[in-house]
Scaffold this active site. Structure first.
Site, PDB file in Angstrom:
ATOM      1  N   LYS A   1       0.827  -1.211   0.000  1.00 15.98           N
ATOM      2  CA  LYS A   1       0.000   0.000   0.000  1.00 15.98           C
ATOM      3  C   LYS A   1       0.867   1.270   0.000  1.00 15.98           C
ATOM      4  O   LYS A   1       0.671   2.197  -0.792  1.00 15.98           O
ATOM      5  CB  LYS A   1      -0.913  -0.005   1.239  1.00 15.98           C
ATOM      6  CG  LYS A   1      -1.546   1.303   1.572  1.00 15.98           C
ATOM      7  CD  LYS A   1      -2.607   1.696   0.573  1.00 15.98           C
ATOM      8  CE  LYS A   1      -2.941   3.160   0.691  1.00 15.98           C
ATOM      9  NZ  LYS A   1      -4.154   3.528   0.008  1.00 15.98           N
TER      10      LYS A   1
ATOM     11  N   CYS B   1      -2.528  11.165   1.342  1.00 14.27           N
ATOM     12  CA  CYS B   1      -1.974   9.847   1.008  1.00 14.27           C
ATOM     13  C   CYS B   1      -0.589   9.967   0.392  1.00 14.27           C
ATOM     14  O   CYS B   1       0.409   9.613   1.010  1.00 14.27           O
ATOM     15  CB  CYS B   1      -2.892   9.145   0.029  1.00 14.27           C
ATOM     16  SG  CYS B   1      -4.609   9.250   0.494  1.00 14.27           S
TER      17      CYS B   1
HETATM   18  N1  SAJ Z   1      -0.805  15.213  -9.049  1.00 17.67           N
HETATM   19  C1  SAJ Z   1       0.098  15.908  -9.844  1.00 17.67           C
HETATM   20  N2  SAJ Z   1       0.394  15.425 -11.081  1.00 17.67           N
HETATM   21  C2  SAJ Z   1      -0.174  14.283 -11.558  1.00 17.67           C
HETATM   22  C3  SAJ Z   1      -1.082  13.577 -10.750  1.00 17.67           C
HETATM   23  C4  SAJ Z   1      -1.382  14.065  -9.488  1.00 17.67           C
HETATM   24  O1  SAJ Z   1       0.646  16.945  -9.466  1.00 17.67           O
HETATM   25  O2  SAJ Z   1       0.126  13.923 -12.708  1.00 17.67           O
HETATM   26  C5  SAJ Z   1      -1.145  15.724  -7.705  1.00 17.67           C
HETATM   27  C6  SAJ Z   1      -2.633  16.039  -7.512  1.00 17.67           C
HETATM   28  O3  SAJ Z   1      -2.963  17.307  -7.996  1.00 17.67           O
HETATM   29  C7  SAJ Z   1      -2.779  15.913  -6.001  1.00 17.67           C
HETATM   30  C8  SAJ Z   1      -1.809  14.787  -5.651  1.00 17.67           C
HETATM   31  O4  SAJ Z   1      -0.904  14.702  -6.751  1.00 17.67           O
HETATM   32  O5  SAJ Z   1      -2.367  17.094  -5.340  1.00 17.67           O
HETATM   33  C9  SAJ Z   1      -2.427  13.424  -5.397  1.00 17.67           C
HETATM   34  O6  SAJ Z   1      -3.565  13.196  -6.203  1.00 17.67           O
HETATM   35  P1  SAJ Z   1      -3.965  11.788  -6.860  1.00 17.67           P
HETATM   36  O7  SAJ Z   1      -5.261  11.996  -7.560  1.00 17.67           O
HETATM   37  O8  SAJ Z   1      -2.878  11.240  -7.669  1.00 17.67           O
HETATM   38  O9  SAJ Z   1      -4.121  10.775  -5.623  1.00 17.67           O
HETATM   39  P2  SAJ Z   1      -4.907  10.847  -4.210  1.00 17.67           P
HETATM   40  O10 SAJ Z   1      -3.953  11.339  -3.176  1.00 17.67           O
HETATM   41  O11 SAJ Z   1      -6.225  11.517  -4.317  1.00 17.67           O
HETATM   42  O12 SAJ Z   1      -5.197   9.273  -3.929  1.00 17.67           O
HETATM   43  C10 SAJ Z   1      -4.104   8.359  -3.841  1.00 17.67           C
HETATM   44  C11 SAJ Z   1      -4.341   7.200  -4.824  1.00 17.67           C
HETATM   45  N3  SAJ Z   1      -3.104   6.429  -4.960  1.00 17.67           N
HETATM   46  C12 SAJ Z   1      -2.531   6.172  -6.158  1.00 17.67           C
HETATM   47  O13 SAJ Z   1      -2.973   6.597  -7.200  1.00 17.67           O
HETATM   48  C13 SAJ Z   1      -1.298   5.335  -6.134  1.00 17.67           C
HETATM   49  C14 SAJ Z   1      -5.510   6.356  -4.336  1.00 17.67           C
HETATM   50  O14 SAJ Z   1      -5.668   5.214  -5.171  1.00 17.67           O
HETATM   51  C15 SAJ Z   1      -5.257   5.889  -2.883  1.00 17.67           C
HETATM   52  O15 SAJ Z   1      -6.341   5.127  -2.397  1.00 17.67           O
HETATM   53  C16 SAJ Z   1      -5.118   7.125  -2.028  1.00 17.67           C
HETATM   54  O16 SAJ Z   1      -3.999   7.880  -2.511  1.00 17.67           O
HETATM   55  C17 SAJ Z   1      -4.892   6.684  -0.583  1.00 17.67           C
HETATM   56  O17 SAJ Z   1      -5.850   6.775   0.219  1.00 17.67           O
HETATM   57  O18 SAJ Z   1      -3.819   6.178  -0.246  1.00 17.67           O
END
Ligand code: SAJ
Length: 411
Positions: free
Chosen positions: A201, A255
């Site tokens: 995880k 996360c």
């Molecule tokens: N972000 C970027 N560039 C990208 C993608 C995301 O800057 O190309 C930023 C987003 O704007 C945001 C952050 O990263 O600030 C995280 O966003 P996210 O949508 O990638 O993920 P989270 O934090 O909403 O959810 C994550 C997910 N994990 C993965 O994709 C590996 C989700 O599946 C998990 O369940 C969750 O963390 C968790 O609870 O651990």
């Protein structure tokens, strides 16, 4: 009967999904207001598809209470806060819920912990509680770790279609839990040991953090040399084995910006890459602040006429935890600067920062430079309203800026 403990961003959709798929579910939360809201049939936060799911769960008689119930299956989805300075997790919420559940649990009950924990936490902090209760009560209890894996903004869909991991000490117990998750999960459910489940995880979120950090470092390199990072990534991604993510103003949420620290904290000597990625992503709000000051200088704009669009940690959610905008405002405060103006259409709490606007038009009237921090659909659909503004687009979503005469800057 399944007792889901902690009805937050993860627990509530999980309880509703279990209920909607015909399981007998009681949802428990210590927050009496939240229980009151749920009993009235209201969902306390926005999430695609959750209202319909709620209706289905109510048709199947889901119940909500502040009490733990006497049963043989508990699913714990309470938060795991972490110390900002030491980066260590605080397992006390999980410990407390496990203790309370064990006070009610029937002989042979299974306690499933879904909350994300740093690897080793279950053995070190939770198992001893279970063993003590077994000894005291003369019963047998089983511990399982099935880390949640759903993306805020797409939770209902992902609950159903993402693969799941069930970490257990005893294969037969794992199989039982798998049967319960199979009532709603249409993807593979892998049974493994507890430590592997904990580690995989944390590794998933660390993988994403590192990849976002690479995109963010490229943005800084491209800016240094006056190149367009998005064009470079677009071209590089044509290669069949390259898939670079999007640079942005930083990484927020509870996360991805948190979990990698668990590894850095536990293995400080051998996590150079992971730590560096965290540092790069954490440096992005300051980088945006620097970009703002450069553009202000170039366009002769006063700080009182600068507005940040977006407060949430990502697009189309109302969650502001650890958001890049909040990180940027924090940087400002540290430099004793008055906070910039802010507007976010998804956020209904208007007391988050001092200069927060409730109304988009009023926000626009009061700023000349708009910094797009979050790629909400709202701004994509209303981008013509930015026509006479200077815009810093950290998300690369404002289109056709030349035709519309935007004065557009990137990261
Ligand atoms: N972000 C970027 N560039 C990208 C993608 C995301 O800057 O190309 C930023 C987003 O704007 C945001 C952050 O990263 O600030 C995280 O966003 P996210 O949508 O990638 O993920 P989270 O934090 O909403 O959810 C994550 C997910 N994990 C993965 O994709 C590996 C989700 O599946 C998990 O369940 C969750 O963390 C968790 O609870 O651990």
């Amino acid at each position: 009967m399944i007792n889901v403990i902690g009805l937050g961003y993860i627990g509530l959709p999980t309880a509703l999904m279990l209920g909607a798929r015909g399981n007998n579910v009681v949802g428990t939360d210590i927050n009496a207001d939240r229980i009151k809201t749920l009993k009235k049939g209201m969902v306390p936060f926005e999430e695609k598809g959750i209202k319909d799911l709620f209706e289905e769960a109510r048709e199947n008689n889901i119940e909500f209470t502040t009490e733990y119930i006497e049963t043989d299956l508990y699913i714990i989805t309470v938060p795991t806060p972490y110390d900002r300075d030491t980066k260590k997790i605080d397992p006390s919420y999980i410990q407390q819920s496990v203790k309370t559940a064990l006070g009610k649990a029937l002989d042979e009950a299974i306690i499933v912990v879904e909350s994300t924990v740093s690897p080793g936490t279950i053995d070190k902090y939770i198992l001893p509680i279970v063993e003590k209760a077994e000894e005291k009560q003369g019963k047998t209890f089983h511990l399982v770790h099935a880390p949640e894996r759903i993306l805020p903004g797409n939770m209902v869909h992902e609950l159903q279609y993402n693969s799941r991991t069930v970490g257990c000490y005893d294969q037969a117990v794992g199989e039982k839990v798998k049967e319960v998750y199979e009532t709603f999960c249409e993807s593979e459910i892998i049974i493994t040991d507890i430590r592997t489940a904990e580690m995989s995880k944390v590794v998933e979120n660390t993988y994403r953090d590192i990849n976002i950090a690479f995109a963010n470092e490229l943005a800084q390199i491209a800016h240094f040399d006056n190149l367009n990072v998005h064009e470079i990534i677009r071209i590089a991604n044509k290669h069949p084995r390259v898939n670079i993510l999007n640079p942005g103003p930083g990484v927020g949420g509870h996360c991805i910006s948190v979990d990698p620290w668990f590894l850095v904290g536990d293995y400080p000597e051998i996590t150079g890459l992971i730590k560096q990625a965290r540092k790069i992503n954490d440096s992005m709000p300051s980088f945006v602040l620097k970009r703002i000051s450069e553009v202000m200088e170039e366009k002769n704009i006063d700080a009182t006429r600068v507005g940040l669009y977006g407060l949430t940690y990502k697009a189309n959610v109302d969650d502001i935890r650890e958001s890049p905008t909040l990180q940027l405002l924090e940087q400002q405060r540290l430099h004793l600067a008055p906070e910039l103006k802010v507007y976010d259409p998804e956020v209904n709490n208007f007391e988050i920062t001092k200069n927060q606007y409730e109304d988009f038009d009023a926000f626009l009237e009061n700023v000349d430079l708009v910094v797009v921090m979050v790629a909400h659909d709202h701004i994509k659909e209303n981008q013509e309203l930015l026509k006479n503004k200077v815009v810093i687009d950290t998300q690369n979503i404002i289109e056709n800026h030349d035709e519309n005469n935007y004065k557009l800057f990137g990261l």
